[in-house]
Design a protein around this motif. Structure first.
Motif: not given
Length: 190
Positions: A9-25
């Protein structure tokens, strides 16, 4: 297990915006998928009348559909109503497919970035190891771990990449060049 999850999860932290964008879309695509089916109701009511199963009910969804599409379908022939609703359905399907496409692009960007971060951490760790590690470890295991990886979506495909190691006179790996995009000047500059 918990420590590994925390590190991932610490490695995934920089990709939070991409995850949020994927969930919203993905949410938008799911909502539009349901809405495109519901949009058939006003068309069917206009074409076949409001008797039987198509009679007007008192649900909020039916009121919203009536209020929204009454101006669009008012004083139209059945052919005009079909054409207008076809355009509305087409736009809805286009927006749904666009949201699904963006969701998959965001997911792919996040996955690829996470794999690149994991690989970078592995390479950095290997650069810190002494030459004895490389003597004790079978070459085939190390090469397989570094160069080949199975695709997460299709376990039958293997992606290959060329890795060139620069070894210092003391036996330590000082630099790893990935791919074929390096020159001898790059090695000498290190």
């Amino acid at each position: 297990m918990r420590n590994e999850t925390t590190r991932l999860l610490a490695l995934a932290r920089p990709y939070r915006a991409l995850l949020a964008g994927a969930l919203v879309c993905s949410f938008i695509a799911s909502a539009l998928d349901g809405i495109t089916i519901v949009l058939l109701v006003p068309l069917l009511k206009h074409l076949f009348g409001t008797t039987g199963p198509l009679r007007t009910g008192a649900t909020p969804l039916e009121h919203w559909l009536s209020d929204t599409f009454a101006p669009l379908l008012a004083n139209t022939t059945p052919g005009e109503a079909v054409a207008r609703m076809a355009v509305v359905l087409g736009v809805g399907l286009l927006l749904k497919n666009l949201a699904e496409y963006l969701s998959s692009q965001f997911n792919t960007g996040m996955q690829e970035g996470l794999v690149a971060s994991l690989r970078r951490k592995l390479y950095d760790h290997l650069l810190q190891l002494d030459l004895g590690f490389f003597h004790r470890t079978r070459t085939g295991l190390l090469v397989t771990a570094l160069i080949n990886e199975t695709d997460a979506a299709d376990k039958t495909q293997i992606n290959h990449s060329l890795v060139t190691a620069v070894i210092a006179p003391d036996g330590k790996v000082t630099r790893l060049f990935t791919g074929g995009r390096w020159t001898p000047d790059d090695v000498l500059a290190e």
